[in-house]
Design an enzyme around this catalytic site. Structure first.
Site, mmCIF file in Angstrom:
data_model
loop_
_atom_site.group_PDB
_atom_site.id
_atom_site.type_symbol
_atom_site.label_atom_id
_atom_site.label_comp_id
_atom_site.label_asym_id
_atom_site.label_seq_id
_atom_site.Cartn_x
_atom_site.Cartn_y
_atom_site.Cartn_z
ATOM 1 N N ASP A 62 1.241 -1.124 0.036
ATOM 2 C CA ASP A 62 0.134 -0.235 0.201
ATOM 3 C C ASP A 62 0.679 1.277 0.013
ATOM 4 O O ASP A 62 1.751 1.594 0.963
ATOM 5 C CB ASP A 62 -0.838 -0.519 1.336
ATOM 6 C CG ASP A 62 -1.977 1.469 1.485
ATOM 7 O OD1 ASP A 62 -0.977 1.669 0.623
ATOM 8 O OD2 ASP A 62 -2.157 1.761 2.579
ATOM 9 N N LYS A 98 2.753 11.363 -3.182
ATOM 10 C CA LYS A 98 1.845 10.803 -4.427
ATOM 11 C C LYS A 98 1.061 11.338 -4.686
ATOM 12 O O LYS A 98 0.834 11.152 -6.138
ATOM 13 C CB LYS A 98 0.967 9.546 -3.298
ATOM 14 C CG LYS A 98 0.454 9.167 -3.987
ATOM 15 C CD LYS A 98 -0.557 8.130 -2.812
ATOM 16 C CE LYS A 98 -1.500 7.144 -3.536
ATOM 17 N NZ LYS A 98 -2.045 6.069 -2.655
ATOM 18 N N GLU A 102 -6.567 0.232 -4.156
ATOM 19 C CA GLU A 102 -7.017 0.601 -2.730
ATOM 20 C C GLU A 102 -8.225 -0.036 -2.185
ATOM 21 O O GLU A 102 -8.286 -1.240 -1.006
ATOM 22 C CB GLU A 102 -6.455 2.138 -2.089
ATOM 23 C CG GLU A 102 -5.461 2.707 -2.561
ATOM 24 C CD GLU A 102 -4.618 3.595 -2.096
ATOM 25 O OE1 GLU A 102 -5.738 4.126 -2.109
ATOM 26 O OE2 GLU A 102 -3.306 3.484 -3.071
ATOM 27 N N ASP A 118 -12.659 5.502 1.488
ATOM 28 C CA ASP A 118 -11.280 4.885 2.090
ATOM 29 C C ASP A 118 -10.654 6.439 1.908
ATOM 30 O O ASP A 118 -10.655 7.208 1.008
ATOM 31 C CB ASP A 118 -10.134 5.007 1.169
ATOM 32 C CG ASP A 118 -9.141 4.037 0.980
ATOM 33 O OD1 ASP A 118 -8.401 4.910 2.314
ATOM 34 O OD2 ASP A 118 -8.777 3.850 0.551
HETATM 35 MG MG LIG Z 1 -4.391 4.222 2.189
#
Ligand SMILES: [Mg+2]
Ligand SMILES: Nc1ncnc2c1ncn2[C@@H]1O[C@H](COP(=O)(O)OP(=O)(O)O)[C@@H](O)[C@H]1O
Lengths: 630, 207
Positions: free
Chosen positions: A26, A88, A188, A210
């Site tokens: 992850d 990211k 994810e 999320d």
């Molecule tokens: Mg995450």
């Protein structure tokens, strides 16, 4: 080449027994996690203190040393211009995109870079987001290798479901740079659902919510007997806890300005204010109130904040997640009451405000028996095992964003609508609008808006060699293919004449092949070695497959061969095996060609026998039909 | 004339021996084969009728995907990966077409040589249909409360179901002309249902 020399530091392709288990990664905006699964038992790989989360922060020292994680985060206040965090947010982004993100980024950008991919100026170096991500992945890989005591070179890496094509490609490039083969990019929320669903043997419709540091995703899935089918997904690739930190930091600085007057602050002070804001926010998830200190110009100031005030500041962002959830429920074509459970993922779902909002949106309390920090990596590890060791579970995912091409008047013509199950291939026909037009420029975009400029530009290319025709006569067929990783390929052809053109689409903000080669060369994984190993491994897989295929054929049809012919084939197979052991790709390819030649007659005889058997199996009537209908 | 085509046998790309054109895997060497050009019903092992059991359809789809999805071929050769991707793509297309009554009706009409163009956004030729749709649209745009929208949506929903029943009857009677007309009607009903759904979310979320 007779034998291969390995220079010190170069690693030869590992043998199967020395090869570690493929891992699940992850790669988060704020924190990253690596996990491994063996026989369905998953384990999050931890540091000496038992921590599974590795802060996605990289420290670049003046001497060139690279540090990742907690230690790098500590340097954030001391040497802010040597530390990169939240990288990211920049994956797959172009310089133009930054205008919209400006002011919210904890980076110093390399101003010299114009057009193309974003570059950062860190510790006197110029780095792309791909390289910084690769440094994080190397640290995760090292942790996995230490835990397993074996070389780890394969991984399932997760990406936000809402990541566009450019960001996915950048993630894959980063893994490659870190010496990892990406077995699959998994979304994810889908990974979280996999981990949750397998653990609880749940059936029915579930939502995964999320909210991390920099991204928000929501997916609605149907789970049943080992099938995880994504119905719809949505999100915002630039929405998360970071935004709330900014709001708090600005609030603190504004309070300070009232007291101490307006002063310009340094990068380090800004980062420190953000860090304090974040501590305040996290603390207010379990306390009602608190006081925090920030420092500007060596003068500290104290700031109190209550949870109620924090919630007021955070409300606009939390409301945005609600709007996105409603849209996704609508896209899934379901009623909210059909959802049987809501799985929470990401650190920001620890905020009481977020939990209340989720309860309000879905009309039920979210499930809380999972660790929101680790569930994504656990799901990725399960998928890594499924892909390497085999499994019966099935992940069926969708495209998060519509894909289309630009047509006249800057309007987007959608080719693949969002939430289409992948893999998918869809084609659309376009035509020329001028007499004698022999080339057509094709602009591929991703997004939901009607106008081109409001969407993300993925790539541009030109289809040439269109035959000279009147306007509107040519039929240009553009085919979009999205693979199981969610990555797009585009091909175009002219249908009336069959002028076919396969166009390799270069992403607008991706690395060029040259850049990639240079980076591989400069990285610890030696470029040449990496490429040769990879190509060789592919050839070996192919060679083994063809030997097995011939062996299978010999088992059923060896009576078609004379002793001599049989001996030739056996010899050719043995030669392939020998060449595989020699470690030289060209020799393996040559041996495969010889095997193909040695089995040519055998293949022809087998086809003859097969056709005769098939014809004999048909009734005369059917045969007549078949012949007549031809 | 190609004898092997008649006999429905082609060479397996991997072991080069004979394999049935429709085979998913070679019975000798086990290699996955290409998706070929079979129709969506055959691909999912369903009888080519308008009336289908959606549970059965889904079971078939999952069953085929379990064997053919690229996730099953992650450790295989590049060629096998590519073939599995084409197989999974073909399965997705077949499933997406057959699970949706409107797309299924259109597909079946095309299969039986009586295509209707549902993508054409042209005018409604059918006067009666035109009037009806105009009235409904007006009613929807005038609706302001969630209850009013829900009522319209419900009325429309029962018409959608009725229309599907009529399509089914038309297909069963072999009346493709009629099935074609009804499919166009269904298209407008479905469109209205979509609009009603987004309007419902809009009015529900207004304070
Ligand atoms: Mg995450
Ligand atoms: N107790 C908490 N209360 C509120 N926010 C939290 C808490 N713990 C972590 N967070 C926030 O969660 C975010 C990180 O979540 P994570 O899921 O690790 O992010 P990512 O997936 O983006 O790496 C950060 O913004 C962090 O401040």
């Amino acid at each position: 080449m007779l034998f291969q020399l390995h220079e010190p530091g170069e690693t030869p392709a590992p043998h199967e027994s020395e090869r570690g288990h493929a891992v699940g990664i992850d790669l988060g905006t704020t924190n990253s996690v690596v996990a491994v699964s063996r026989d369905g038992e998953t384990e999050v790989l931890r540091d000496a203190e038992g921590k599974g989360l590795i802060p996605s922060v990289v420290y670049y020292a003046d001497d060139g040393a690279v540090t990742v994680g907690q230690d790098a985060r500590r340097m954030l206040l001391e040497q802010p211009d040597h530390v990169v965090s939240s990288i990211k947010r920049l994956m797959g982004r172009g310089v133009e995109d930054l205008k919209t993100l400006a002011g919210t980024l904890p980076f110093k950008l390399d101003v010299a870079a114009d057009g193309g991919m974003v570059r950062l100026a860190v510790a006197g170096r110029t780095l792309t987001p791909v390289e910084v991500s690769a440094d994080i992945l190397r640290a995760l890989r090292a942790r996995a290798e230490k835990a397993q005591g074996k070389a780890v070179d394969r991984a399932v890496v997760t990406v936000p479901a809402y990541f566009d094509d450019g960001a996915r490609l950048a993630t894959k490039d980063a893994a490659r740079l870190a010496g990892l083969e990406v077995l699959r990019l998994v979304n994810e929320p889908t990974a979280a659902a996999l981990a949750y669903g397998l653990d609880n043997s749940s059936e029915g419709l579930y939502a995964v919510f999320d909210l991390g540091g920099g991204t928000f995703d929501v997916s609605i899935l149907r789970m049943e007997k080992g099938v995880f089918q994504v119905k719809a997904t949505g999100g915002d690739a630039a929405l998360g806890g970071d935004d709330i930190d900014h709001a708090i930091a600005e609030h603190f600085l504004a309070e300070r300005a009232v007291e101490h007057g307006e002063v310009s602050i340094t990068e380090g002070e800004a980062k420190q204010a953000l860090a304090a804001a974040r501590v305040a926010k996290e603390c207010l998830s379990h306390s009602e109130t608190g006081t925090w200190v920030i420092e500007v110009d060596g003068i500290p100031s104290r700031h109190s904040l209550t949870r109620a005030r924090l919630e007021e500041m955070a409300a606009p962002w939390v409301d945005r997640t609600a709007a996105i959830c409603h849209a996704v429920i609508e896209d899934a074509g379901i009623d909210v009451s059909e959802i049987q459970g809501v799985v929470l993922v990401g650190g920001s779902t620890r905020m009481p405000l977020v939990r209340r909002k989720v309860t309000e949106i879905f009309g039920r309390e979210p499930l809380s028996n999972i660790n929101p920090d680790e569930v994504v990596a656990v799901g990725a590890a399960l998928q890594a095992e499924a892909l390497t060791a085999g499994s019966d579970t099935l992940l069926l995912d969708v495209t998060p964003l519509s894909l289309g091409i630009e047509t006249m008047g800057n309007i987007v013509e959608k080719v693949i609508p969002r939430n289409t199950p992948i893999p998918v291939a869809m084609a659309q026909e376009f035509t020329t609008y001028q007499d004698g037009q022999t080339a057509m420029s094709i602009h591929v975009v991703q997004g939901e808006r009607e106008m081109v400029d409001q969407n993300r530009s993925l790539a541009r290319f030109v289809l040439r060699g269109i035959p000279n025709m009147a306007a509107g006569a040519a039929r240009i067929r553009v085919t979009f293919t999205v693979d199981a990783d969610g990555l797009l390929t585009v091909t175009a052809s002219e249908a009336t004449t069959g002028v076919e053109q396969q166009v390799a689409v270069k992403p607008s903000y991706g690395l060029t092949d040259d850049e990639m080669a240079t980076m591989l060369r400069d990285s610890l994984v030696h470029a040449k070695d990496d490429m040769t190993n990879r190509l060789f491994a592919e050839t070996v897989v192919e060679a083994r497959r063809s030997v097995l295929a011939v062996q299978a054929a010999l088992k059923v049809d060896s009576d078609l061969l004379s002793d001599d012919e049989r001996k030739d084939i056996d010899g050719a197979m043995a030669q392939v095996d020998r060449m595989i052991a020699s470690n030289d790709r060209d020799s393996v390819t040559a041996a495969m060609e010889s095997l193909e030649a040695a089995t040519k007659v055998f293949a022809e005889r087998r086809m003859d026998r097969g056709i005769r058997a098939a014809l004999a199996g048909m009734t005369v009537e059917k045969l007549d039909d078949a012949l007549g209908g031809d | 004339m190609n004898v092997s085509a008649v006999a429905a046998v082609i060479p397996c790309w991997s072991c080069k021996g004979p394999v049935a054109t429709r085979a998913l895997f070679c019975s000798v060497c086990g290699a996955v084969q290409g998706p070929g050009t079979i129709d969506h019903y055959t691909r999912l092992g369903m009888a080519a009728t308008f009336d289908i059991d959606l549970d059965v359809l889904q079971r078939q789809y999952f069953g085929f995907q379990r064997r053919l999805h690229p996730d099953r071929f992650a450790a295989k050769s590049a060629k096998e990966k590519a073939l599995s991707q084409s197989q999974a793509t073909a399965l997705n297309e077949a499933y997406e077409t057959l699970k949706d009554p409107l797309k299924r009706a259109a597909y079946l009409l095309k299969l039986w040589g009586h295509p209707v163009d549902l993508t054409a956004c042209g005018t409604i030729n059918d006067r009666e249909l035109l009037m009806e749709q105009m009235e409904k649209r007006e009613a929807l745009s005038e609706a302001t409360t969630p209850e009013q929208v829900a009522k319209l949506a419900m009325e429309n929903e029962s018409e959608v179901i009725a229309c599907q029943c009529h399509i089914s009857a038309a297909f069963n009677a072999g009346n493709l002309e009629e099935a074609g007309h009804l499919a166009i009607r269904l298209k407008y009903l479905v469109k209205l249902a979509d609009e009603a759904r987004s309007k419902k979310t809009r009015v529900t979320r207004l304070p």
